[in-house]
Design an enzyme around this catalytic site. Structure first.
Site, short mmCIF file in Angstrom:
data_model
loop_
_atom_site.label_atom_id
_atom_site.label_comp_id
_atom_site.label_asym_id
_atom_site.label_seq_id
_atom_site.Cartn_x
_atom_site.Cartn_y
_atom_site.Cartn_z
N ILE A 1 -41.56 23.53 91.42
CA ILE A 1 -41.92 24.31 92.48
C ILE A 1 -43.54 24.23 92.48
O ILE A 1 -44.30 24.19 93.77
CB ILE A 1 -41.68 25.79 92.53
CG1 ILE A 1 -41.97 26.62 94.09
CG2 ILE A 1 -42.18 26.61 91.43
CD1 ILE A 1 -41.46 25.79 95.19
N GLY B 1 -33.13 25.68 92.32
CA GLY B 1 -33.52 27.01 92.74
C GLY B 1 -35.20 26.98 92.72
O GLY B 1 -35.86 25.81 93.08
N GLU B 2 -35.83 27.93 92.61
CA GLU B 2 -37.31 28.15 92.43
C GLU B 2 -37.97 27.86 93.92
O GLU B 2 -39.13 28.11 94.02
CB GLU B 2 -38.06 27.30 91.68
CG GLU B 2 -37.61 27.31 90.21
CD GLU B 2 -38.25 26.16 89.30
OE1 GLU B 2 -39.23 25.44 89.95
OE2 GLU B 2 -37.82 25.78 88.27
N GLY B 3 -37.20 27.78 94.71
CA GLY B 3 -37.50 27.45 96.21
C GLY B 3 -37.75 26.00 96.38
O GLY B 3 -38.65 25.43 97.43
#
Length: 347
Positions: free
Chosen positions: A94, A311-313
């Site tokens: 990210i 994930g993590e954006g």
């Protein structure tokens, strides 16, 4: 929890936006999904000239009580805190994607089972040092859930006041795919086994064990409403995601929805106020089992399909430049008249 989230429906503006899109120097519909995004951004901001201003990714981190036993997760709970250090040190995916696309990135400690240094460059919104193990009792109390909603709402208000109008969300929390699967089963009424996937890398035997354990958890409880479901099955980071999504919609921000976990938080948010969906742009189709069915339930069309399940954006960070390109063509691309280009003839 009540929010004043207004519908973005505005027939007069919609006609003007569509006409503006159609008169650009291109065949009708030739920019495909970019046209839909430009139209939606105009509706969200209630203007024919939408802008992406100070785009921000906020990653909420929290630990889950069920992770301590290690029965549903191949990585130990300590990885949550270790990854927060990695975020702050700039070493995670990210960070790379946010830097590549000039996005503001902020990390929030929603409830990591670790005490970070006071000088650490994160937002400290810790509710507790991880949730309870919902195999034994609800993950959090209703009061803790409401505090999480309110704290994340305050964080979003601060970014809005500083000029951010487009916001993406990410998360970090070992075992949070388990919480997301439970929430998905509750809100979509999908059989739990169809909601449970590999998470951070379980093999087939691990997935079968995870399905069995979560099925026992699911049968143990009977939530009466959205907030109670979140308090039983959620994580502090998922509760904060939900509150953040609701507050961002109330503040008329464009919300870039990431993958499986963030969409699970959105399932809860839309059960509280359906109008929240008006403000959402779906970044990508996660490779985590269950996400496609979540998107189908929400009647959502994601921008990207890259096989991501990190994930993590990360999906949101990759999608924001597409949103930026969409508003840029709407604002800056010449019309047929301005360019002196002949439009389509009617046959």
């Amino acid at each position: 929890m009540t929010y004043n989230i207004e519908s973005i429906v505005n027939p007069e503006l919609e006609v003007k936006l569509q006409q503006k899109i159609n008169l650009k120097t291109k065949p009708l519909g030739a920019l495909g999904e970019l046209e839909h995004i430009a139209f939606k951004m105009g509706c969200i901001q209630q203007t024919e000239k939408p802008k992406v201003e100070k785009p921000t990714i906020i990653v909420f981190a929290g630990d889950h009580g069920i992770a301590i036993k290690g029965e549903v997760n191949p990585f130990p709970q300590e990885v949550t805190a270790q990854m927060v250090y990695n975020f702050v040190n700039g070493g995670a995916a990210i960070n790379i994607f946010s830097n590549t696309n000039s996005l503001n990135l902020k990390i929030v400690d929603a409830g990591v089972n670790h005490k970070f240094p006071e000088t650490f460059d994160i937002i400290n919104a810790k509710i507790d040092f991880g949730t309870n193990n919902y195999q034994e009792k609800p993950a959090m109390t209703l009061e803790q859930c409401e505090i999480a909603f309110n704290k994340s709402g305050d964080i979003i208000s601060k970014f809005k006041n500083e000029g951010t109008n487009t916001i993406g969300f990410g998360e970090m929390g070992i075992s949070n795919t388990s919480s997301a699967a439970l929430l998905m089963a509750y809100f979509t009424k999908t059989p739990l086994n169809e909601c449970v996937g590999a998470g951070t890398g379980l093999n087939s035997d691990g997935i079968t064990k995870k399905q069995r354990i979560l099925s026992e958890v699911y049968k143990k409880y009977n939530p009466k409403n959205a907030l109670e479901a979140m308090s039983i099955f959620g994580g502090f980071e998922i509760a904060m995601l939900c509150g953040a999504i609701l507050k961002a919609a109330e503040l008329k921000m464009a919300i870039i929805i990431d993958g499986f976990i963030v969409t699970a938080a959105l399932l809860v948010a839309q059960a509280i106020d359906k109008n929240v969906l008006d403000y959402c742009v779906f970044a990508h189709n996660s490779n985590e089992k269950g996400h496609v069915k979540m998107l189908t339930f929400l009647n959502a069309k994601p921008l990207l399909s890259l096989g991501l399940r990190l994930g993590e954006g990360t999906g949101a960070a990759l999608a924001i430049p597409i949103v930026q390109a969409s508003v840029n063509f709407l604002n800056d691309m010449a019309s047929f008249d301005a360019a002196g280009v002949s439009g389509e003839t009617k046959n």
